[in-house]
Design an enzyme around this catalytic site. Structure first.
Site, PDB file in Angstrom:
ATOM      1  N   HIS A  20      -7.896  -4.995  -0.911  1.00 13.54           N
ATOM      2  CA  HIS A  20      -6.681  -4.303  -0.494  1.00 13.54           C
ATOM      3  C   HIS A  20      -6.188  -4.856   0.857  1.00 13.54           C
ATOM      4  CE1 HIS A  20      -3.927  -0.876  -0.526  1.00 13.54           C
ATOM      5  NE2 HIS A  20      -4.118  -0.787   0.782  1.00 13.54           N
ATOM      6  N   SER A  74       0.828  -1.200   0.000  1.00 16.28           N
ATOM      7  CA  SER A  74       0.000   0.000   0.000  1.00 16.28           C
ATOM      8  C   SER A  74       0.875   1.268   0.000  1.00 16.28           C
ATOM      9  CB  SER A  74      -0.958  -0.044   1.204  1.00 16.28           C
ATOM     10  OG  SER A  74      -1.942   0.948   1.118  1.00 16.28           O
ATOM     11  N   ASP A 125      -9.857  -3.843  -5.179  1.00 18.37           N
ATOM     12  CA  ASP A 125      -9.081  -2.815  -4.474  1.00 18.37           C
ATOM     13  C   ASP A 125      -9.248  -1.494  -5.199  1.00 18.37           C
ATOM     14  OD1 ASP A 125      -7.225  -1.261  -3.131  1.00 18.37           O
ATOM     15  OD2 ASP A 125      -5.481  -2.436  -3.755  1.00 18.37           O
TER      16      ASP A 125
END
Length: 273
Positions: free
Chosen positions: A243, A120, A213
């Site tokens: 995600h 991320s 995501d």
């Protein structure tokens, strides 16, 4: 007033982490002090020398620390047979862009790892650090591992709207994270890896995205742009996943567990030894 609070988000992250089982026991886990006093944590799976991977945690540049990603780092060290060096970089909003990039660059220059990895926002920091090091003349790691990375701070990709509600990472908090990291909207284009004109000369990349995501499209697009620039790229979009699937989702989802094992296998294969 914002509906989000950095303090409350951090506390919630710590509580969730406290409910997860500890990761595997390793030969050595020790806390260190890195450049400029940065807290680091080293994970060694066995007594012998192993390739070093610097790990940069996710959390929207606001959340996350050495504890929230301890299990993930332990698993990478054991399953990939590498030494992991986790970085407790400075976080927004107290330290906005480019503070965490500066920290990542300092650690890469200091540690000289074989690879840099991140999930991320940590994936964003990994590739931004590689861009900075390329422009300044290195040294560069041989590999960058980017898992569900942020690459476009303008949040213009269709998946932000398509997958921005009901899949864990909602568009409203994603916009809030970007505002904390880059308070000046005018700075966001230049601070986005996807919008860099030249991506040539970067390390080989392993880019793994997830179908459900909000960041899927920008991660996929970044992998495509790296390949177009001549960078060796291994890219996969994991079907059906959301995600942050590497952060404990293997405990409740067979699909997430299998995807995490594929990620580990790729890292084992691609990290120079």
């Amino acid at each position: 007033m914002s509906q989000f609070s950095a303090f409350e988000l951090r506390e919630g992250s710590r509580r969730r982490n406290g409910g997860r089982p500890k990761g595997p026991d390793l030969h050595l886990v020790e806390d260190l002090t890195g450049p400029s006093g940065l807290p680091l944590r080293r994970y060694r799976p066995s007594p012998g020398t192993r390739p070093l991977v610097v790990f940069l945690h996710g959390g929207g540049w606001v959340v996350g620390d050495l504890e929230t990603h301890d299990r993930t780092c332990r698993r990478i060290a054991r399953e990939c047979d590498v030494e992991v060096l986790a970085v407790d970089y400075r976080r927004a909003p107290e330290h906005p862009y480019p503070a965490a990039v500066d920290d990542a660059v300092a650690v890469l220059r200091w540690a000289r790892p074989a690879a840099v990895a991140g999930d991320s926002a940590g994936g964003y920091l990994a590739t931004m650090a590689c861009l900075r090091l390329r422009d300044e003349g290195g040294p560069l790691p041989a590999l960058q591992v980017l898992v569900c990375p942020n690459t476009d701070l303008t949040l213009a990709s269709p998946s932000v709207a398509e997958k921005g509600t009901g899949y864990g990472l909602d568009a409203d908090i994603l916009h809030w994270f970007v505002e904390q990291w880059t308070p000046d909207p005018a700075a966001r284009l230049a601070a986005s890896p996807l919008h860099r004109r030249d991506l040539a000369g970067l390390p080989a990349a392993l880019v793994v995205t997830a179908e459900n995501d909000a960041l899927r499209d920008e991660g996929d697009a970044y992998a495509e742009r790296l390949a177009e620039a001549g960078v060796p790229v291994a890219h996969r979009c994991e079907p059906g996943l959301v995600h942050g699937f590497i952060q404990g989702m293997d405990l409740t989802s067979a699909e997430a567990a299998a995807a995490t094992e594929r990620l580990f296998a790729d890292i084992r294969r691609m990290v120079p030894r």
